[in-house]
Design a protein around this motif. Structure first.
Motif, short mmCIF file in Angstrom:
data_model
loop_
_atom_site.label_atom_id
_atom_site.label_comp_id
_atom_site.label_asym_id
_atom_site.label_seq_id
_atom_site.Cartn_x
_atom_site.Cartn_y
_atom_site.Cartn_z
N GLY A 112 0.98 -0.99 -0.08
CA GLY A 112 -0.03 -0.09 0.49
C GLY A 112 1.28 0.73 -0.18
O GLY A 112 2.33 1.24 0.79
N ARG A 113 0.05 2.06 0.07
CA ARG A 113 0.78 3.42 -0.38
C ARG A 113 0.94 4.06 1.28
O ARG A 113 1.34 5.58 1.29
CB ARG A 113 0.85 4.89 -1.14
N GLU A 114 0.68 3.50 1.63
CA GLU A 114 0.01 3.89 3.77
C GLU A 114 1.40 3.04 4.43
O GLU A 114 0.45 2.02 4.45
CB GLU A 114 -1.43 4.09 3.77
N ALA A 115 1.75 4.32 5.73
CA ALA A 115 2.24 2.97 5.78
C ALA A 115 1.85 1.73 6.95
O ALA A 115 0.43 2.26 7.82
CB ALA A 115 3.44 4.14 6.93
N GLY A 116 2.18 0.61 7.34
CA GLY A 116 1.65 0.19 8.18
C GLY A 116 0.13 -0.73 7.54
O GLY A 116 -0.64 -0.89 8.12
N SER A 117 -0.01 -0.76 5.98
CA SER A 117 -0.82 -1.62 5.25
C SER A 117 0.09 -1.77 4.19
O SER A 117 0.59 -1.61 3.58
CB SER A 117 -1.82 -0.16 4.64
N PHE A 118 -1.24 -2.82 3.38
CA PHE A 118 -0.61 -2.86 1.98
C PHE A 118 -1.92 -3.17 1.69
O PHE A 118 -3.37 -3.22 2.34
CB PHE A 118 0.16 -4.72 2.21
N CYS A 119 -1.99 -3.97 0.04
CA CYS A 119 -3.17 -3.98 -0.35
C CYS A 119 -3.33 -5.44 -1.22
O CYS A 119 -2.66 -5.93 -1.55
CB CYS A 119 -3.11 -2.69 -1.18
N LEU A 120 -4.70 -5.29 -0.54
CA LEU A 120 -5.55 -6.53 -1.50
C LEU A 120 -6.27 -6.06 -2.41
O LEU A 120 -7.22 -5.62 -2.12
CB LEU A 120 -5.85 -7.19 -0.21
N LEU A 121 -6.79 -6.97 -4.11
CA LEU A 121 -6.87 -6.80 -4.77
C LEU A 121 -7.70 -7.91 -4.30
O LEU A 121 -7.67 -8.89 -4.94
CB LEU A 121 -6.22 -6.58 -6.33
N ILE A 122 -9.08 -8.04 -4.24
CA ILE A 122 -10.35 -8.17 -4.25
C ILE A 122 -11.57 -7.44 -4.92
O ILE A 122 -12.03 -7.00 -4.40
CB ILE A 122 -10.92 -8.52 -2.24
#
Length: 110
Positions: free
Chosen positions: A38-48
């Motif tokens: 993710g572009r946000e610290a402490g998060s990642f992106c799940l494509l769903i």
């Protein structure tokens, strides 16, 4: 679950591969990204899918969220400090299954 842990789990699933998504490390299945930083610290992106995304944000907003950048797109941010990594793994499974059921993306013309 850190992004690295999520990637390791996703890559352990049949039909996935290490790749890139918009230049960043990612996991793809059938040519479709399922997991990216993710572009946000402490998060990642799940494509769903959108229905699952909306359900996740409604039932667990402390873990699943979005910024305006993701509004209207089939992707949700996942906070790394989630208290339910089993649910995150289940959602990675779901994203992989969805990607495998889709047609592979068409090659880009050069």
């Amino acid at each position: 679950m850190t992004f690295e842990e999520a990637m390791a789990y996703a890559l352990s699933l049949e039909g996935t591969e290490r790749s890139t998504h918009y230049g960043d490390p990612a996991v793809k299945a059938n040519g479709h990204a399922i997991l990216a930083p993710g572009r946000e610290a402490g998060s990642f992106c799940l494509l769903i899918d959108m229905d699952t995304k909306l359900m996740l944000m409604e039932t667990d907003p402390e873990t699943y969220w979005q910024t305006p950048h993701y509004d209207g797109w089939p992707a949700v941010l996942v906070r790394e400090d989630t208290g339910d990594p089993d649910r995150v793994r289940a959602m990675i499974d779901r994203a992989r299954d969805r990607a495998l059921a889709k047609k592979p993306p068409r090659p880009r013309k050069r």
